[in-house]
Design an enzyme around this catalytic site. Structure first.
Site, PDB file in Angstrom:
ATOM      1  N   ALA A 169       0.800  -1.228   0.000  1.00 27.34           N
ATOM      2  CA  ALA A 169       0.000   0.000   0.000  1.00 27.34           C
ATOM      3  C   ALA A 169       0.831   1.275   0.000  1.00 27.34           C
ATOM      4  O   ALA A 169       0.294   2.356  -0.226  1.00 27.34           O
ATOM      5  CB  ALA A 169      -0.954   0.002   1.197  1.00 27.34           C
ATOM      6  N   ALA A 170       2.128   1.159   0.269  1.00 26.66           N
ATOM      7  CA  ALA A 170       2.982   2.346   0.247  1.00 26.66           C
ATOM      8  C   ALA A 170       3.695   2.510  -1.092  1.00 26.66           C
ATOM      9  O   ALA A 170       4.481   3.443  -1.256  1.00 26.66           O
ATOM     10  CB  ALA A 170       4.015   2.278   1.380  1.00 26.66           C
ATOM     11  N   SER A 174      -0.180   1.677  -5.665  1.00 27.29           N
ATOM     12  CA  SER A 174      -1.197   1.985  -4.661  1.00 27.29           C
ATOM     13  C   SER A 174      -1.405   3.483  -4.515  1.00 27.29           C
ATOM     14  O   SER A 174      -2.520   3.947  -4.254  1.00 27.29           O
ATOM     15  CB  SER A 174      -0.805   1.389  -3.311  1.00 27.29           C
ATOM     16  OG  SER A 174      -0.785  -0.020  -3.371  1.00 27.29           O
ATOM     17  N   ARG A 249      12.382  -7.945  -9.081  1.00 29.85           N
ATOM     18  CA  ARG A 249      13.453  -8.835  -9.537  1.00 29.85           C
ATOM     19  C   ARG A 249      14.772  -8.084  -9.553  1.00 29.85           C
ATOM     20  O   ARG A 249      14.912  -7.070 -10.231  1.00 29.85           O
ATOM     21  CB  ARG A 249      13.127  -9.360 -10.937  1.00 29.85           C
ATOM     22  CG  ARG A 249      14.131 -10.376 -11.448  1.00 29.85           C
ATOM     23  CD  ARG A 249      13.719 -10.862 -12.811  1.00 29.85           C
ATOM     24  NE  ARG A 249      14.604 -11.897 -13.297  1.00 29.85           N
ATOM     25  CZ  ARG A 249      14.485 -12.472 -14.487  1.00 29.85           C
ATOM     26  NH1 ARG A 249      13.510 -12.101 -15.298  1.00 29.85           N
ATOM     27  NH2 ARG A 249      15.322 -13.395 -14.864  1.00 29.85           N
ATOM     28  N   ARG A 255      14.367 -16.292 -13.013  1.00 26.97           N
ATOM     29  CA  ARG A 255      12.909 -16.300 -12.848  1.00 26.97           C
ATOM     30  C   ARG A 255      12.482 -17.302 -11.779  1.00 26.97           C
ATOM     31  O   ARG A 255      11.553 -17.054 -11.012  1.00 26.97           O
ATOM     32  CB  ARG A 255      12.240 -16.619 -14.189  1.00 26.97           C
ATOM     33  CG  ARG A 255      10.705 -16.506 -14.158  1.00 26.97           C
ATOM     34  CD  ARG A 255      10.127 -16.631 -15.567  1.00 26.97           C
ATOM     35  NE  ARG A 255       8.690 -16.630 -15.571  1.00 26.97           N
ATOM     36  CZ  ARG A 255       7.926 -15.524 -15.551  1.00 26.97           C
ATOM     37  NH1 ARG A 255       8.500 -14.350 -15.488  1.00 26.97           N
ATOM     38  NH2 ARG A 255       6.608 -15.614 -15.562  1.00 26.97           N
ATOM     39  N   ASN A 262       8.823 -14.540  -4.156  1.00 23.78           N
ATOM     40  CA  ASN A 262       7.486 -13.959  -4.041  1.00 23.78           C
ATOM     41  C   ASN A 262       6.443 -14.992  -3.646  1.00 23.78           C
ATOM     42  O   ASN A 262       5.432 -14.662  -3.027  1.00 23.78           O
ATOM     43  CB  ASN A 262       7.096 -13.270  -5.347  1.00 23.78           C
ATOM     44  CG  ASN A 262       7.715 -11.893  -5.465  1.00 23.78           C
ATOM     45  OD1 ASN A 262       7.905 -11.211  -4.467  1.00 23.78           O
ATOM     46  ND2 ASN A 262       8.049 -11.485  -6.672  1.00 23.78           N
ATOM     47  N   GLY A 287       1.098  -8.492  -7.931  1.00 24.51           N
ATOM     48  CA  GLY A 287       2.529  -8.750  -7.789  1.00 24.51           C
ATOM     49  C   GLY A 287       2.986  -9.880  -8.681  1.00 24.51           C
ATOM     50  O   GLY A 287       2.377 -10.950  -8.720  1.00 24.51           O
ATOM     51  N   ASN A 288       4.069  -9.661  -9.399  1.00 28.12           N
ATOM     52  CA  ASN A 288       4.533 -10.639 -10.395  1.00 28.12           C
ATOM     53  C   ASN A 288       5.475 -11.685  -9.800  1.00 28.12           C
ATOM     54  O   ASN A 288       6.145 -11.425  -8.811  1.00 28.12           O
ATOM     55  CB  ASN A 288       5.237  -9.891 -11.532  1.00 28.12           C
ATOM     56  CG  ASN A 288       4.242  -9.199 -12.435  1.00 28.12           C
ATOM     57  OD1 ASN A 288       3.296  -9.817 -12.905  1.00 28.12           O
ATOM     58  ND2 ASN A 288       4.442  -7.913 -12.665  1.00 28.12           N
ATOM     59  N   ASP A 316      -2.568  -5.547 -19.997  1.00 30.00           N
ATOM     60  CA  ASP A 316      -2.233  -6.102 -21.310  1.00 30.00           C
ATOM     61  C   ASP A 316      -3.402  -5.925 -22.282  1.00 30.00           C
ATOM     62  O   ASP A 316      -3.215  -5.581 -23.458  1.00 30.00           O
ATOM     63  CB  ASP A 316      -1.874  -7.584 -21.182  1.00 30.00           C
ATOM     64  CG  ASP A 316      -0.746  -7.814 -20.203  1.00 30.00           C
ATOM     65  OD1 ASP A 316       0.278  -7.119 -20.303  1.00 30.00           O
ATOM     66  OD2 ASP A 316      -0.893  -8.696 -19.337  1.00 30.00           O
ATOM     67  N   HIS A 344       0.985 -13.649 -17.800  1.00 28.61           N
ATOM     68  CA  HIS A 344       1.412 -12.255 -17.876  1.00 28.61           C
ATOM     69  C   HIS A 344       2.933 -12.260 -18.047  1.00 28.61           C
ATOM     70  O   HIS A 344       3.701 -12.027 -17.118  1.00 28.61           O
ATOM     71  CB  HIS A 344       1.011 -11.512 -16.600  1.00 28.61           C
ATOM     72  CG  HIS A 344       1.435 -10.074 -16.578  1.00 28.61           C
ATOM     73  ND1 HIS A 344       0.942  -9.139 -17.454  1.00 28.61           N
ATOM     74  CD2 HIS A 344       2.322  -9.422 -15.786  1.00 28.61           C
ATOM     75  CE1 HIS A 344       1.497  -7.960 -17.197  1.00 28.61           C
ATOM     76  NE2 HIS A 344       2.347  -8.111 -16.188  1.00 28.61           N
TER      77      HIS A 344
END
Length: 504
Positions: A169-170, A174, A249, A255, A262, A287-288, A316, A344
Protein backbone atom coordinates in the site's frame (compact mmCIF):
# COMPACT_ATOMS: atom_id res chain seq x y z
CA UNK A 1 -9.03 17.58 14.86
CA UNK A 2 -9.93 14.49 16.90
CA UNK A 3 -11.23 13.67 20.35
CA UNK A 4 -9.21 11.40 22.59
CA UNK A 5 -9.42 9.82 25.99
CA UNK A 6 -6.34 8.90 27.97
CA UNK A 7 -6.35 5.11 28.23
CA UNK A 8 -7.45 3.67 31.55
CA UNK A 9 -3.99 3.26 33.01
CA UNK A 10 -3.59 4.00 36.78
CA UNK A 11 -1.57 7.11 37.53
CA UNK A 12 1.61 6.24 39.45
CA UNK A 13 1.81 7.99 42.83
CA UNK A 14 4.96 9.89 41.94
CA UNK A 15 3.34 11.14 38.73
CA UNK A 16 0.25 12.39 40.54
CA UNK A 17 2.38 14.15 43.13
CA UNK A 18 4.54 15.83 40.55
CA UNK A 19 1.50 17.09 38.69
CA UNK A 20 0.36 19.07 41.73
CA UNK A 21 3.31 21.43 41.24
CA UNK A 22 1.74 22.57 38.00
CA UNK A 23 -1.65 23.42 39.49
CA UNK A 24 -2.84 27.01 39.75
CA UNK A 25 -3.44 28.22 43.34
CA UNK A 26 -7.19 27.65 43.04
CA UNK A 27 -6.61 23.96 42.48
CA UNK A 28 -3.86 23.21 45.03
CA UNK A 29 -4.63 20.22 47.24
CA UNK A 30 -3.91 19.68 50.93
CA UNK A 31 -0.47 18.17 51.55
CA UNK A 32 -1.88 14.83 52.65
CA UNK A 33 -4.18 14.47 49.61
CA UNK A 34 -2.98 12.98 46.32
CA UNK A 35 -4.15 14.07 42.93
CA UNK A 36 -7.07 11.88 41.85
CA UNK A 37 -8.06 10.85 38.38
CA UNK A 38 -11.40 12.54 38.97
CA UNK A 39 -9.61 15.82 39.60
CA UNK A 40 -7.64 15.41 36.43
CA UNK A 41 -10.86 14.70 34.57
CA UNK A 42 -12.52 17.95 35.62
CA UNK A 43 -13.02 20.47 32.79
CA UNK A 44 -11.53 23.36 34.77
CA UNK A 45 -8.43 21.36 35.54
CA UNK A 46 -8.00 20.38 31.91
CA UNK A 47 -8.53 23.95 30.71
CA UNK A 48 -5.93 25.27 33.09
CA UNK A 49 -3.25 22.67 32.74
CA UNK A 50 -0.51 21.88 30.23
CA UNK A 51 0.89 18.58 31.35
CA UNK A 52 3.58 16.06 30.49
CA UNK A 53 3.08 12.46 31.42
CA UNK A 54 5.37 9.50 31.45
CA UNK A 55 3.13 6.45 31.45
CA UNK A 56 4.21 3.01 32.61
CA UNK A 57 3.78 1.62 29.10
CA UNK A 58 6.95 3.40 27.94
CA UNK A 59 4.75 5.81 26.02
CA UNK A 60 5.83 9.44 26.23
CA UNK A 61 2.95 11.78 25.83
CA UNK A 62 2.99 15.51 25.49
CA UNK A 63 -0.48 16.91 25.37
CA UNK A 64 -1.78 20.42 25.08
CA UNK A 65 -5.43 20.24 25.90
CA UNK A 66 -8.28 22.57 25.19
CA UNK A 67 -11.86 22.08 26.22
CA UNK A 68 -14.71 21.15 23.95
CA UNK A 69 -17.95 23.03 24.35
CA UNK A 70 -20.79 20.62 23.80
CA UNK A 71 -24.43 21.34 23.15
CA UNK A 72 -25.53 18.05 24.73
CA UNK A 73 -25.03 16.90 28.34
CA UNK A 74 -24.88 13.23 27.22
CA UNK A 75 -21.35 13.60 25.92
CA UNK A 76 -19.53 13.80 29.19
CA UNK A 77 -15.87 12.96 28.81
CA UNK A 78 -14.34 15.32 26.31
CA UNK A 79 -10.80 16.25 25.48
CA UNK A 80 -9.90 18.12 22.34
CA UNK A 81 -6.50 17.50 20.83
CA UNK A 82 -5.55 18.84 17.43
CA UNK A 83 -3.40 16.42 15.49
CA UNK A 84 -0.62 18.99 15.25
CA UNK A 85 -0.61 19.38 19.05
CA UNK A 86 -0.27 15.69 19.81
CA UNK A 87 3.08 13.95 19.78
CA UNK A 88 3.55 10.41 20.93
CA UNK A 89 5.72 7.35 20.64
CA UNK A 90 3.73 4.33 19.54
CA UNK A 91 4.27 0.64 19.90
CA UNK A 92 3.61 -2.23 17.53
CA UNK A 93 1.29 -5.00 18.62
CA UNK A 94 0.93 -7.90 16.20
CA UNK A 95 2.05 -5.65 13.42
CA UNK A 96 -0.57 -2.95 13.84
CA UNK A 97 0.10 0.63 14.90
CA UNK A 98 -1.53 1.18 18.27
CA UNK A 99 -1.36 4.22 20.49
CA UNK A 100 -2.22 4.89 24.11
CA UNK A 101 -5.03 7.20 23.14
CA UNK A 102 -8.39 5.75 22.28
CA UNK A 103 -11.03 7.60 20.28
CA UNK A 104 -14.32 8.50 21.84
CA UNK A 105 -17.49 7.96 19.81
CA UNK A 106 -18.75 11.29 18.51
CA UNK A 107 -22.03 12.38 19.98
CA UNK A 108 -24.75 13.80 17.79
CA UNK A 109 -25.08 17.59 17.81
CA UNK A 110 -21.68 18.03 19.46
CA UNK A 111 -20.04 21.34 18.61
CA UNK A 112 -16.30 21.43 18.93
CA UNK A 113 -14.32 24.58 19.79
CA UNK A 114 -10.53 24.82 19.75
CA UNK A 115 -10.53 27.42 22.54
CA UNK A 116 -13.28 28.14 25.07
CA UNK A 117 -13.42 30.60 27.95
CA UNK A 118 -13.73 29.05 31.44
CA UNK A 119 -17.27 30.34 31.92
CA UNK A 120 -18.35 28.50 28.76
CA UNK A 121 -17.41 25.08 30.07
CA UNK A 122 -20.36 22.84 30.86
CA UNK A 123 -20.05 20.51 33.80
CA UNK A 124 -20.28 16.76 33.15
CA UNK A 125 -23.78 15.39 33.62
CA UNK A 126 -23.03 11.66 33.61
CA UNK A 127 -20.21 9.27 34.52
CA UNK A 128 -17.42 8.94 31.95
CA UNK A 129 -18.15 6.56 29.11
CA UNK A 130 -16.15 3.35 28.91
CA UNK A 131 -14.35 2.94 25.61
CA UNK A 132 -14.69 -0.49 24.04
CA UNK A 133 -11.14 -1.85 23.67
CA UNK A 134 -12.16 -3.42 20.37
CA UNK A 135 -13.15 -0.05 18.94
CA UNK A 136 -10.68 0.19 16.06
CA UNK A 137 -7.52 0.60 18.11
CA UNK A 138 -5.57 0.18 14.86
CA UNK A 139 -7.37 2.87 12.88
CA UNK A 140 -5.60 5.99 11.69
CA UNK A 141 -6.19 9.58 12.72
CA UNK A 142 -9.51 11.16 11.82
CA UNK A 143 -10.86 7.84 10.56
CA UNK A 144 -11.01 6.61 14.15
CA UNK A 145 -13.67 9.18 14.89
CA UNK A 146 -15.43 11.26 12.30
CA UNK A 147 -15.54 8.59 9.59
CA UNK A 148 -16.95 5.78 11.72
CA UNK A 149 -20.16 4.81 9.96
CA UNK A 150 -22.68 3.95 12.65
CA UNK A 151 -25.49 1.51 11.98
CA UNK A 152 -28.13 4.17 12.58
CA UNK A 153 -26.46 6.44 10.03
CA UNK A 154 -26.81 3.95 7.20
CA UNK A 155 -29.54 4.96 4.82
CA UNK A 156 -31.32 3.35 1.93
CA UNK A 157 -29.36 5.53 -0.46
CA UNK A 158 -26.00 4.14 0.72
CA UNK A 159 -24.86 0.55 0.51
CA UNK A 160 -23.35 -1.39 3.37
CA UNK A 161 -19.69 -0.59 4.03
CA UNK A 162 -17.16 -2.93 2.43
CA UNK A 163 -13.60 -3.67 3.56
CA UNK A 164 -10.89 -3.41 0.93
CA UNK A 165 -7.45 -4.76 1.82
CA UNK A 166 -4.46 -3.56 -0.20
CA UNK A 167 -0.96 -5.00 0.11
CA UNK A 168 2.03 -3.01 -1.04
CA UNK A 169 0.00 0.00 0.00
CA UNK A 170 2.98 2.35 0.25
CA UNK A 171 4.09 1.67 -3.34
CA UNK A 172 3.60 3.73 -6.47
CA UNK A 173 0.75 1.65 -7.90
CA UNK A 174 -1.20 1.99 -4.66
CA UNK A 175 -0.44 5.70 -4.53
CA UNK A 176 -2.54 6.06 -7.68
CA UNK A 177 -5.13 3.39 -6.89
CA UNK A 178 -6.13 4.29 -3.32
CA UNK A 179 -7.47 7.69 -4.30
CA UNK A 180 -9.55 6.18 -7.09
CA UNK A 181 -11.05 3.75 -4.59
CA UNK A 182 -11.70 6.43 -1.98
CA UNK A 183 -13.31 8.84 -4.44
CA UNK A 184 -16.08 6.41 -5.43
CA UNK A 185 -14.79 6.12 -8.99
CA UNK A 186 -14.45 2.33 -8.73
CA UNK A 187 -17.25 1.05 -6.49
CA UNK A 188 -19.70 3.86 -7.12
CA UNK A 189 -20.94 7.07 -5.48
CA UNK A 190 -23.16 5.22 -3.00
CA UNK A 191 -20.63 2.69 -1.70
CA UNK A 192 -18.79 3.59 1.53
CA UNK A 193 -15.50 1.77 1.98
CA UNK A 194 -12.89 0.97 4.61
CA UNK A 195 -9.28 0.75 3.41
CA UNK A 196 -7.03 -1.74 5.16
CA UNK A 197 -3.45 -1.05 4.15
CA UNK A 198 -0.75 -3.72 4.47
CA UNK A 199 2.91 -2.79 4.46
CA UNK A 200 6.13 -3.87 6.10
CA UNK A 201 8.25 -2.67 9.01
CA UNK A 202 10.29 -0.74 6.50
CA UNK A 203 7.30 0.97 4.88
CA UNK A 204 5.17 1.65 7.97
CA UNK A 205 6.14 5.31 8.20
CA UNK A 206 5.35 5.74 4.50
CA UNK A 207 1.96 4.14 5.14
CA UNK A 208 1.26 6.81 7.73
CA UNK A 209 2.02 9.39 5.07
CA UNK A 210 -0.43 7.72 2.70
CA UNK A 211 -3.10 7.74 5.41
CA UNK A 212 -2.45 11.43 6.07
CA UNK A 213 -3.01 12.25 2.40
CA UNK A 214 -6.23 10.27 2.44
CA UNK A 215 -7.30 12.28 5.49
CA UNK A 216 -6.53 15.56 3.76
CA UNK A 217 -8.55 14.57 0.66
CA UNK A 218 -11.85 14.56 2.62
CA UNK A 219 -13.45 11.69 0.73
CA UNK A 220 -17.00 11.27 2.10
CA UNK A 221 -17.13 7.60 1.12
CA UNK A 222 -13.90 6.71 2.88
CA UNK A 223 -15.13 5.80 6.36
CA UNK A 224 -12.14 3.98 7.80
CA UNK A 225 -8.41 3.60 7.19
CA UNK A 226 -6.20 1.16 9.07
CA UNK A 227 -2.54 0.35 8.56
CA UNK A 228 -0.47 -2.63 9.64
CA UNK A 229 2.15 -5.21 8.78
CA UNK A 230 0.33 -8.38 9.88
CA UNK A 231 -1.94 -9.79 7.14
CA UNK A 232 -3.94 -11.70 9.76
CA UNK A 233 -5.11 -8.36 11.15
CA UNK A 234 -5.22 -6.27 7.99
CA UNK A 235 -7.24 -8.87 6.05
CA UNK A 236 -9.88 -9.20 8.79
CA UNK A 237 -13.37 -9.35 7.16
CA UNK A 238 -11.97 -8.15 3.82
CA UNK A 239 -14.47 -8.27 0.97
CA UNK A 240 -11.81 -7.39 -1.60
CA UNK A 241 -8.07 -8.09 -1.42
CA UNK A 242 -5.82 -6.30 -3.90
CA UNK A 243 -2.43 -7.99 -3.58
CA UNK A 244 -0.04 -5.53 -5.17
CA UNK A 245 3.03 -5.95 -3.00
CA UNK A 246 5.81 -8.22 -4.24
CA UNK A 247 9.59 -8.24 -4.32
CA UNK A 248 11.11 -6.75 -7.47
CA UNK A 249 13.45 -8.83 -9.54
CA UNK A 250 17.01 -7.89 -8.69
CA UNK A 251 20.11 -7.96 -10.92
CA UNK A 252 21.16 -11.49 -11.79
CA UNK A 253 18.03 -13.07 -10.29
CA UNK A 254 16.64 -16.01 -12.23
CA UNK A 255 12.91 -16.30 -12.85
CA UNK A 256 12.87 -19.44 -10.68
CA UNK A 257 14.35 -17.44 -7.80
CA UNK A 258 11.72 -14.76 -8.18
CA UNK A 259 8.97 -17.38 -8.19
CA UNK A 260 10.23 -18.82 -4.90
CA UNK A 261 10.89 -15.44 -3.26
CA UNK A 262 7.49 -13.96 -4.04
CA UNK A 263 5.75 -17.29 -3.63
CA UNK A 264 6.62 -17.23 0.07
CA UNK A 265 4.77 -13.91 0.38
CA UNK A 266 1.63 -15.30 -1.24
CA UNK A 267 1.69 -18.45 0.86
CA UNK A 268 1.39 -16.28 3.96
CA UNK A 269 -1.20 -13.98 2.46
CA UNK A 270 -3.28 -16.91 1.21
CA UNK A 271 -3.31 -18.44 4.67
CA UNK A 272 -4.25 -15.11 6.23
CA UNK A 273 -7.13 -14.64 3.79
CA UNK A 274 -8.28 -18.17 4.52
CA UNK A 275 -8.26 -17.49 8.25
CA UNK A 276 -9.84 -14.05 8.60
CA UNK A 277 -11.24 -12.65 5.32
CA UNK A 278 -14.83 -12.85 4.17
CA UNK A 279 -15.68 -16.30 2.82
CA UNK A 280 -16.59 -14.65 -0.49
CA UNK A 281 -13.62 -12.28 -0.71
CA UNK A 282 -12.55 -11.35 -4.23
CA UNK A 283 -8.78 -11.44 -4.69
CA UNK A 284 -6.84 -9.69 -7.46
CA UNK A 285 -3.13 -10.56 -7.58
CA UNK A 286 -0.92 -7.90 -9.16
CA UNK A 287 2.53 -8.75 -7.79
CA UNK A 288 4.53 -10.64 -10.40
CA UNK A 289 4.70 -13.35 -11.57
CA UNK A 290 1.01 -12.76 -10.96
CA UNK A 291 -0.46 -15.92 -12.53
CA UNK A 292 1.56 -18.33 -10.43
CA UNK A 293 1.39 -16.09 -7.37
CA UNK A 294 -2.41 -16.25 -7.67
CA UNK A 295 -2.20 -20.05 -7.89
CA UNK A 296 -0.03 -20.19 -4.76
CA UNK A 297 -2.41 -17.88 -2.94
CA UNK A 298 -5.56 -19.85 -3.76
CA UNK A 299 -3.90 -23.17 -2.91
CA UNK A 300 -3.21 -21.80 0.57
CA UNK A 301 -6.80 -20.58 0.99
CA UNK A 302 -8.89 -23.76 0.60
CA UNK A 303 -11.94 -22.25 2.33
CA UNK A 304 -12.29 -19.53 -0.32
CA UNK A 305 -13.64 -20.52 -3.75
CA UNK A 306 -10.79 -20.82 -6.26
CA UNK A 307 -12.99 -18.93 -8.71
CA UNK A 308 -12.60 -15.81 -6.55
CA UNK A 309 -8.90 -15.41 -7.38
CA UNK A 310 -7.73 -13.31 -10.32
CA UNK A 311 -4.33 -12.52 -11.82
CA UNK A 312 -4.23 -9.07 -13.38
CA UNK A 313 -3.93 -9.12 -17.17
CA UNK A 314 -6.17 -6.11 -17.73
CA UNK A 315 -3.25 -3.77 -18.47
CA UNK A 316 -2.23 -6.10 -21.31
CA UNK A 317 -5.81 -5.98 -22.63
CA UNK A 318 -5.89 -2.18 -22.44
CA UNK A 319 -2.58 -1.92 -24.28
CA UNK A 320 -3.81 -4.28 -26.99
CA UNK A 321 -6.97 -2.23 -27.51
CA UNK A 322 -4.89 0.93 -27.83
CA UNK A 323 -2.57 -0.56 -30.48
CA UNK A 324 -5.47 -1.91 -32.55
CA UNK A 325 -7.21 1.47 -32.38
CA UNK A 326 -4.05 3.28 -33.51
CA UNK A 327 -3.57 0.91 -36.44
CA UNK A 328 -7.22 1.17 -37.50
CA UNK A 329 -7.36 4.95 -37.06
CA UNK A 330 -10.25 4.87 -34.58
CA UNK A 331 -10.70 5.80 -30.94
CA UNK A 332 -10.08 2.92 -28.56
CA UNK A 333 -13.67 2.73 -27.35
CA UNK A 334 -14.46 1.23 -30.76
CA UNK A 335 -12.37 -1.86 -29.93
CA UNK A 336 -14.18 -4.69 -28.11
CA UNK A 337 -13.97 -8.43 -27.41
CA UNK A 338 -10.25 -8.25 -26.69
CA UNK A 339 -8.75 -11.30 -24.99
CA UNK A 340 -5.33 -11.85 -23.49
CA UNK A 341 -4.68 -15.57 -23.26
CA UNK A 342 -2.29 -17.21 -20.80
CA UNK A 343 0.53 -15.83 -18.72
CA UNK A 344 1.41 -12.25 -17.88
CA UNK A 345 4.77 -12.65 -19.60
CA UNK A 346 6.24 -12.46 -23.09
CA UNK A 347 4.34 -15.66 -23.95
CA UNK A 348 0.98 -13.91 -23.54
CA UNK A 349 -1.34 -14.08 -26.53
CA UNK A 350 -3.26 -10.93 -27.55
CA UNK A 351 -6.17 -12.41 -29.52
CA UNK A 352 -6.88 -10.42 -32.69
CA UNK A 353 -8.90 -13.30 -34.17
CA UNK A 354 -11.90 -12.74 -31.89
CA UNK A 355 -11.45 -9.02 -31.26
CA UNK A 356 -13.67 -6.50 -33.02
CA UNK A 357 -13.42 -2.92 -34.25
CA UNK A 358 -16.71 -1.06 -34.71
CA UNK A 359 -18.43 -4.44 -34.40
CA UNK A 360 -16.42 -5.99 -37.24
CA UNK A 361 -13.72 -8.69 -36.92
CA UNK A 362 -10.30 -7.08 -36.62
CA UNK A 363 -8.99 -9.00 -39.65
CA UNK A 364 -11.66 -7.35 -41.79
CA UNK A 365 -10.57 -3.89 -40.67
CA UNK A 366 -6.79 -4.43 -40.44
CA UNK A 367 -5.75 -6.58 -43.36
CA UNK A 368 -2.03 -6.49 -42.62
CA UNK A 369 -1.57 -10.08 -41.43
CA UNK A 370 2.17 -9.71 -40.82
CA UNK A 371 1.61 -6.72 -38.54
CA UNK A 372 -1.07 -8.57 -36.58
CA UNK A 373 1.00 -11.72 -36.06
CA UNK A 374 4.34 -10.07 -35.34
CA UNK A 375 4.44 -6.36 -34.60
CA UNK A 376 1.12 -6.20 -32.77
CA UNK A 377 2.00 -8.87 -30.21
CA UNK A 378 5.56 -7.59 -29.77
CA UNK A 379 4.34 -4.04 -29.18
CA UNK A 380 2.17 -5.25 -26.28
CA UNK A 381 4.97 -7.26 -24.72
CA UNK A 382 7.53 -4.45 -24.90
CA UNK A 383 5.29 -1.54 -24.01
CA UNK A 384 6.38 -1.43 -20.36
CA UNK A 385 10.05 -1.43 -21.27
CA UNK A 386 9.60 1.37 -23.79
CA UNK A 387 7.74 3.43 -21.20
CA UNK A 388 10.63 3.09 -18.73
CA UNK A 389 13.10 4.18 -21.40
CA UNK A 390 11.02 7.28 -22.08
CA UNK A 391 10.75 8.62 -18.56
CA UNK A 392 12.57 6.30 -16.20
CA UNK A 393 9.57 4.96 -14.33
CA UNK A 394 7.45 1.86 -14.48
CA UNK A 395 3.81 1.94 -15.52
CA UNK A 396 2.38 2.49 -12.03
CA UNK A 397 -0.45 4.84 -13.04
CA UNK A 398 -1.75 2.74 -15.93
CA UNK A 399 -1.47 -0.39 -13.78
CA UNK A 400 -3.65 1.31 -11.14
CA UNK A 401 -6.19 2.21 -13.84
CA UNK A 402 -6.23 -1.40 -15.04
CA UNK A 403 -6.87 -2.65 -11.49
CA UNK A 404 -9.80 -0.26 -11.25
CA UNK A 405 -11.03 -1.50 -14.65
CA UNK A 406 -10.74 -5.13 -13.53
CA UNK A 407 -12.84 -4.45 -10.42
CA UNK A 408 -15.47 -2.52 -12.38
CA UNK A 409 -15.73 -5.38 -14.87
CA UNK A 410 -16.72 -7.68 -12.01
CA UNK A 411 -19.23 -5.34 -10.33
CA UNK A 412 -20.80 -3.96 -13.53
CA UNK A 413 -22.77 -6.12 -16.00
CA UNK A 414 -20.70 -6.81 -19.10
CA UNK A 415 -22.18 -5.14 -22.21
CA UNK A 416 -24.10 -7.55 -24.40
CA UNK A 417 -21.80 -9.52 -26.68
CA UNK A 418 -18.57 -8.18 -25.14
CA UNK A 419 -16.13 -9.65 -22.62
CA UNK A 420 -12.98 -8.85 -20.64
CA UNK A 421 -9.73 -10.64 -19.79
CA UNK A 422 -8.69 -11.96 -16.41
CA UNK A 423 -6.29 -14.61 -15.18
CA UNK A 424 -8.56 -17.18 -13.53
CA UNK A 425 -8.50 -20.79 -12.37
CA UNK A 426 -8.72 -23.16 -15.31
CA UNK A 427 -10.41 -26.18 -13.75
CA UNK A 428 -13.61 -26.83 -15.74
CA UNK A 429 -12.75 -24.46 -18.61
CA UNK A 430 -14.36 -25.13 -22.01
CA UNK A 431 -11.23 -24.54 -24.11
CA UNK A 432 -9.20 -27.65 -23.38
CA UNK A 433 -6.56 -25.68 -21.49
CA UNK A 434 -4.71 -27.66 -18.81
CA UNK A 435 -6.50 -27.63 -15.50
CA UNK A 436 -5.25 -26.44 -12.11
CA UNK A 437 -3.37 -23.35 -13.29
CA UNK A 438 -4.26 -19.64 -13.42
CA UNK A 439 -4.63 -18.63 -17.05
CA UNK A 440 -5.96 -15.44 -18.62
CA UNK A 441 -9.19 -16.12 -20.50
CA UNK A 442 -12.28 -14.23 -21.74
CA UNK A 443 -14.89 -13.60 -19.02
CA UNK A 444 -18.34 -12.07 -18.64
CA UNK A 445 -20.01 -10.82 -15.47
CA UNK A 446 -23.55 -10.06 -14.34
CA UNK A 447 -22.14 -7.36 -12.07
CA UNK A 448 -22.32 -9.43 -8.89
CA UNK A 449 -18.57 -9.88 -8.47
CA UNK A 450 -18.70 -13.28 -10.12
CA UNK A 451 -17.96 -14.22 -13.73
CA UNK A 452 -18.43 -16.92 -16.33
CA UNK A 453 -16.14 -17.97 -19.14
CA UNK A 454 -17.18 -17.07 -22.67
CA UNK A 455 -18.01 -20.13 -24.74
CA UNK A 456 -18.49 -18.77 -28.27
CA UNK A 457 -14.79 -18.38 -29.13
CA UNK A 458 -13.09 -19.12 -32.44
CA UNK A 459 -9.65 -20.74 -32.70
CA UNK A 460 -7.28 -21.14 -35.61
CA UNK A 461 -3.91 -22.88 -35.84
CA UNK A 462 -1.96 -19.70 -35.10
CA UNK A 463 -3.95 -18.95 -31.95
CA UNK A 464 -3.87 -22.54 -30.69
CA UNK A 465 -0.12 -22.76 -31.17
CA UNK A 466 0.49 -19.60 -29.17
CA UNK A 467 -1.89 -20.72 -26.42
CA UNK A 468 -0.04 -24.01 -26.09
CA UNK A 469 3.25 -22.18 -25.61
CA UNK A 470 1.98 -19.96 -22.77
CA UNK A 471 0.22 -22.97 -21.23
CA UNK A 472 3.51 -24.91 -21.17
CA UNK A 473 5.20 -22.03 -19.41
CA UNK A 474 2.55 -21.87 -16.69
CA UNK A 475 2.74 -25.62 -16.15
CA UNK A 476 6.52 -25.30 -15.74
CA UNK A 477 6.04 -22.49 -13.22
CA UNK A 478 3.56 -24.64 -11.33
CA UNK A 479 6.13 -27.45 -11.05
CA UNK A 480 8.69 -24.94 -9.83
CA UNK A 481 6.52 -23.93 -6.85
CA UNK A 482 5.22 -27.38 -5.88
CA UNK A 483 6.61 -26.91 -2.38
CA UNK A 484 4.43 -23.81 -1.96
CA UNK A 485 1.18 -25.32 -3.25
CA UNK A 486 1.30 -28.62 -1.35
CA UNK A 487 2.18 -30.61 -4.45
CA UNK A 488 5.55 -31.98 -3.48
CA UNK A 489 9.19 -31.32 -4.30
CA UNK A 490 9.70 -28.47 -6.79
CA UNK A 491 11.17 -29.19 -10.18
CA UNK A 492 12.27 -26.05 -12.04
CA UNK A 493 12.55 -26.68 -15.76
CA UNK A 494 11.51 -23.26 -17.03
CA UNK A 495 12.07 -23.20 -20.80
CA UNK A 496 13.31 -19.59 -21.02
CA UNK A 497 13.28 -16.22 -19.32
CA UNK A 498 9.99 -14.60 -20.28
CA UNK A 499 9.78 -11.74 -17.79
CA UNK A 500 8.09 -8.74 -19.35
CA UNK A 501 10.42 -5.79 -20.07
CA UNK A 502 10.06 -3.17 -17.38
CA UNK A 503 9.33 -5.73 -14.67
CA UNK A 504 12.93 -6.83 -14.11
Amino acid sequence: MALYEISNHPFPTHTASSLSHHLPPSLLLPPNQSLSKQTISSPIFVHSLSLSLSLSLNLSVSVTMAVAELSTPLYTKTRLVHSSQLSFSSTHLRGHRRVAFRPLPQAKNARISCSVAPNQVQAPAAPPQTVDPKNKAECFGVFCLTYDLKAEEETKSWKKLINIAVSGAAGMISNHLLFKLASGEVFGPDQPIALKLLGSERSLQALEGVAMELEDSLFPLLREVSIGIDPYEVFQDAGWALLIGAKPRGPGMERAGLLDLNGQIFVEQGKALNAVASRNVKVIVVGNPCNTNALICLKNAPNIPAKNFHALTRLDENRAKCQLALKAGVFYDKVSNMTIWGNHSTTQVPDFLNARINGLPVKEVIKDKKWLEEEFTESIQKRGGVLIQKWGRSSAASTAVSIADAIKSLITPTPEGDWFSSGVYTTGNPYGIAEDIVFSMPCRSKGDGDYELVKDIQFDDYLLKRIKKTEAELLAEKRCVGHLTGQGIPVCDLPEDTMLPGEM
